[in-house]
Scaffold this motif. Structure first.
Motif, PDB file in Angstrom:
ATOM      1  N   GLN A 273       0.833  -1.193   0.000  1.00 46.50           N
ATOM      2  CA  GLN A 273       0.000   0.000   0.000  1.00 46.50           C
ATOM      3  C   GLN A 273       0.874   1.251   0.000  1.00 46.50           C
ATOM      4  OE1 GLN A 273      -3.229  -0.207  -0.323  1.00 46.50           O
ATOM      5  NE2 GLN A 273      -3.426  -2.428   0.004  1.00 46.50           N
ATOM      6  N   GLY A 274       0.331   2.335  -0.565  1.00 46.01           N
ATOM      7  CA  GLY A 274       1.009   3.624  -0.542  1.00 46.01           C
ATOM      8  C   GLY A 274       2.151   3.759  -1.525  1.00 46.01           C
ATOM      9  N   LEU A 275       2.259   2.880  -2.503  1.00 44.70           N
ATOM     10  CA  LEU A 275       3.333   2.933  -3.488  1.00 44.70           C
ATOM     11  C   LEU A 275       2.739   2.933  -4.886  1.00 44.70           C
ATOM     12  CD1 LEU A 275       5.761   0.273  -1.945  1.00 44.70           C
ATOM     13  CD2 LEU A 275       5.902   2.752  -1.688  1.00 44.70           C
ATOM     14  N   ASP A 276       3.440   3.586  -5.805  1.00 46.90           N
ATOM     15  CA  ASP A 276       2.966   3.557  -7.179  1.00 46.90           C
ATOM     16  C   ASP A 276       3.399   2.257  -7.851  1.00 46.90           C
ATOM     17  OD1 ASP A 276       5.673   3.850  -7.752  1.00 46.90           O
ATOM     18  OD2 ASP A 276       5.522   6.011  -8.060  1.00 46.90           O
ATOM     19  N   ILE A 278       5.472   1.597 -10.328  1.00 51.04           N
ATOM     20  CA  ILE A 278       6.908   1.418 -10.589  1.00 51.04           C
ATOM     21  C   ILE A 278       7.632   0.970  -9.322  1.00 51.04           C
ATOM     22  CG2 ILE A 278       9.025   2.593 -11.274  1.00 51.04           C
ATOM     23  CD1 ILE A 278       7.372   4.375 -13.083  1.00 51.04           C
ATOM     24  N   GLN A 279       7.308   1.581  -8.196  1.00 50.24           N
ATOM     25  CA  GLN A 279       7.948   1.194  -6.942  1.00 50.24           C
ATOM     26  C   GLN A 279       7.568  -0.225  -6.535  1.00 50.24           C
ATOM     27  OE1 GLN A 279       6.545   4.413  -4.451  1.00 50.24           O
ATOM     28  NE2 GLN A 279       8.480   5.533  -4.655  1.00 50.24           N
ATOM     29  N   ARG A 280       6.317  -0.592  -6.722  1.00 52.40           N
ATOM     30  CA  ARG A 280       5.889  -1.952  -6.395  1.00 52.40           C
ATOM     31  C   ARG A 280       6.602  -2.977  -7.266  1.00 52.40           C
ATOM     32  NH1 ARG A 280      -0.380  -1.671  -7.054  1.00 52.40           N
ATOM     33  NH2 ARG A 280      -0.216  -3.915  -6.597  1.00 52.40           N
ATOM     34  N   ASN A 281       6.705  -2.693  -8.561  1.00 53.89           N
ATOM     35  CA  ASN A 281       7.407  -3.617  -9.459  1.00 53.89           C
ATOM     36  C   ASN A 281       8.868  -3.778  -9.053  1.00 53.89           C
ATOM     37  OD1 ASN A 281       5.085  -3.950 -10.953  1.00 53.89           O
ATOM     38  ND2 ASN A 281       5.660  -2.479 -12.544  1.00 53.89           N
ATOM     39  N   ALA A 282       9.510  -2.666  -8.684  1.00 53.37           N
ATOM     40  CA  ALA A 282      10.923  -2.730  -8.296  1.00 53.37           C
ATOM     41  C   ALA A 282      11.109  -3.561  -7.030  1.00 53.37           C
ATOM     42  CB  ALA A 282      11.469  -1.317  -8.099  1.00 53.37           C
ATOM     43  N   LEU A 283      10.237  -3.388  -6.040  1.00 54.08           N
ATOM     44  CA  LEU A 283      10.356  -4.153  -4.798  1.00 54.08           C
ATOM     45  C   LEU A 283      10.100  -5.640  -5.025  1.00 54.08           C
ATOM     46  CD1 LEU A 283       8.595  -1.755  -2.254  1.00 54.08           C
ATOM     47  CD2 LEU A 283      11.039  -2.233  -2.459  1.00 54.08           C
ATOM     48  N   ILE A 284       9.146  -5.961  -5.879  1.00 57.88           N
ATOM     49  CA  ILE A 284       8.844  -7.374  -6.149  1.00 57.88           C
ATOM     50  C   ILE A 284      10.020  -8.052  -6.839  1.00 57.88           C
ATOM     51  CG2 ILE A 284       7.343  -8.932  -7.434  1.00 57.88           C
ATOM     52  CD1 ILE A 284       5.104  -6.835  -7.048  1.00 57.88           C
ATOM     53  N   ILE A 285      10.571  -7.401  -7.864  1.00 55.88           N
ATOM     54  CA  ILE A 285      11.703  -7.988  -8.587  1.00 55.88           C
ATOM     55  C   ILE A 285      12.929  -8.081  -7.683  1.00 55.88           C
ATOM     56  CG2 ILE A 285      13.292  -7.624 -10.513  1.00 55.88           C
ATOM     57  CD1 ILE A 285      10.988  -6.417 -12.071  1.00 55.88           C
ATOM     58  N   LYS A 286      13.138  -7.086  -6.836  1.00 57.28           N
ATOM     59  CA  LYS A 286      14.271  -7.122  -5.912  1.00 57.28           C
ATOM     60  C   LYS A 286      14.151  -8.291  -4.944  1.00 57.28           C
ATOM     61  CE  LYS A 286      16.690  -4.272  -2.494  1.00 57.28           C
ATOM     62  NZ  LYS A 286      16.698  -2.949  -1.803  1.00 57.28           N
ATOM     63  N   GLN A 287      12.962  -8.505  -4.397  1.00 57.37           N
ATOM     64  CA  GLN A 287      12.753  -9.619  -3.479  1.00 57.37           C
ATOM     65  C   GLN A 287      12.908 -10.962  -4.192  1.00 57.37           C
ATOM     66  OE1 GLN A 287      12.520  -9.577  -0.359  1.00 57.37           O
ATOM     67  NE2 GLN A 287      11.737 -11.591   0.213  1.00 57.37           N
ATOM     68  N   MET A 288      12.418 -11.041  -5.419  1.00 57.66           N
ATOM     69  CA  MET A 288      12.529 -12.273  -6.191  1.00 57.66           C
ATOM     70  C   MET A 288      13.991 -12.613  -6.478  1.00 57.66           C
ATOM     71  SD  MET A 288      10.943 -13.039  -9.971  1.00 57.66           S
ATOM     72  CE  MET A 288      12.007 -11.759 -10.677  1.00 57.66           C
TER      73      MET A 288
END
Length: 304
Positions: A273-276, A278-288
């Protein structure tokens, strides 16, 4: 008559520090002589004791062992020239680096001769190495390689009779409410050159990973030998068993149009929540990528 003169008492040099007295019994404040206040400068204490003068307590066995080992090492190198002593030291250091480097010979030996027998004994006590052909039902075929065939499967509950599942093995197991614990079964091909050796190595590989890098691969449940020929089973053939981890893999998620947002709940267990976007995509790929790289690193550290 010559007078006997007492020798003059030599005068002591005045010290900047107060002398220290030790009394066998306590003295009162009135009996304690007054001395000038000590200097604010702390005295420098030097230790002139040699290593041979040190005394270890007899009750400390570890220190005694270290002392004896150090003495023996000094005795061995005492008669050698300086160049040879340095050569022995460098050789010992290189051997230690070789044995402890990852992947190292030392860790492999510890795993093969200590951890592997311990795991075998523990699994035998818990019944994990007592898998049988009658414990599983074979489902649909998932794929085939040069040395084996992979099937979906399930563990047969104790309340299900073998005759009840004959003829049901080719049905989709997810639609059968009787089979709750799903597994992946791999049949090692019989009569193919190199297939038996490959199956034995794959079994060792999975046990090795389960000890050195757990949770990096699918949980390996063990293996069994078919005791009769029936349907997909061939008497004497080896089967490998893994716990079923899910219907989809990373390649399947990447083919979806909403990748990587379709992995958001898988990676974090919730919607960020609270993220656009692009930021959500970056965090998901980083965690993956963190999970992939950390798992590969743990596996490679074992020498695999």
């Amino acid at each position: 008559m010559a007078s006997l003169l007492s020798p003059a008492t030599p005068s002591l040099p005045q010290s900047r520090h107060s002398p220290c007295f030790f009394s066998p019994k306590p003295i009162s404040i009135r009996q304690c002589p007054r001395f000038p206040a000590p200097s604010t400068r702390r005295p420098i204490i030097r230790c002139n004791a040699a290593p041979g003068d040190l005394r270890l307590e007899e009750s400390n066995a570890l220190l005694l062992i270290l002392r004896d080992g150090f003495s023996q090492l000094q005795g061995v190198g005492a008669g050698l020239p300086e160049f040879e002593r340095w050569g022995i030291l460098v050789f010992a250091g290189l051997c230690w680096v070789y044995l402890t480097a990852r992947p190292g010979v030392l860790m492999g030996a510890v795993d093969a001769y200590l951890l592997s027998p311990l795991q075998l004994g523990l699994d035998s006590l818990l019944g994990r190495r007592n898998l049988k052909m009658s414990d599983f039902v074979v489902g649909e075929r998932l794929g085939e390689g040069s040395f084996g065939v992979v099937y979906s499967g399930a563990i047969v509950p104790k309340n299900v009779i073998i005759e009840e599942r004959v003829g049901k093995r080719r049905t989709r197991l997810e639609s059968d409410d009787r089979f709750k614990e799903r597994v992946i079964l791999k049949k090692v091909k019989v009569g193919i050159k190199g297939a038996e050796e490959c199956g034995d190595f794959e079994e060792w590989f999975n046990y090795r990973v389960s000890r050195a890098a757990p949770e990096t691969c699918a949980e390996f449940l063990g293996s069994f030998i078919a005791d009769k020929t029936r349907s997909e089973f061939t008497k004497g053939g080896k089967w490998l068993v893994w716990k079923f981890e899910g219907d989809r893999d990373l390649a399947g998620y990447m083919r979806d149009r909403d990748f990587p947002l379709n992995l958001e709940s898988v990676m974090f267990g919730r919607v960020l929540q609270g993220l656009d976007t692009i930021q959500r995509n970056a965090l998901i790929i980083k965690q993956m990528m963190r999970q992939i790289i950390s798992s590969l690193r743990r596996i490679h550290d074992t020498g695999i």
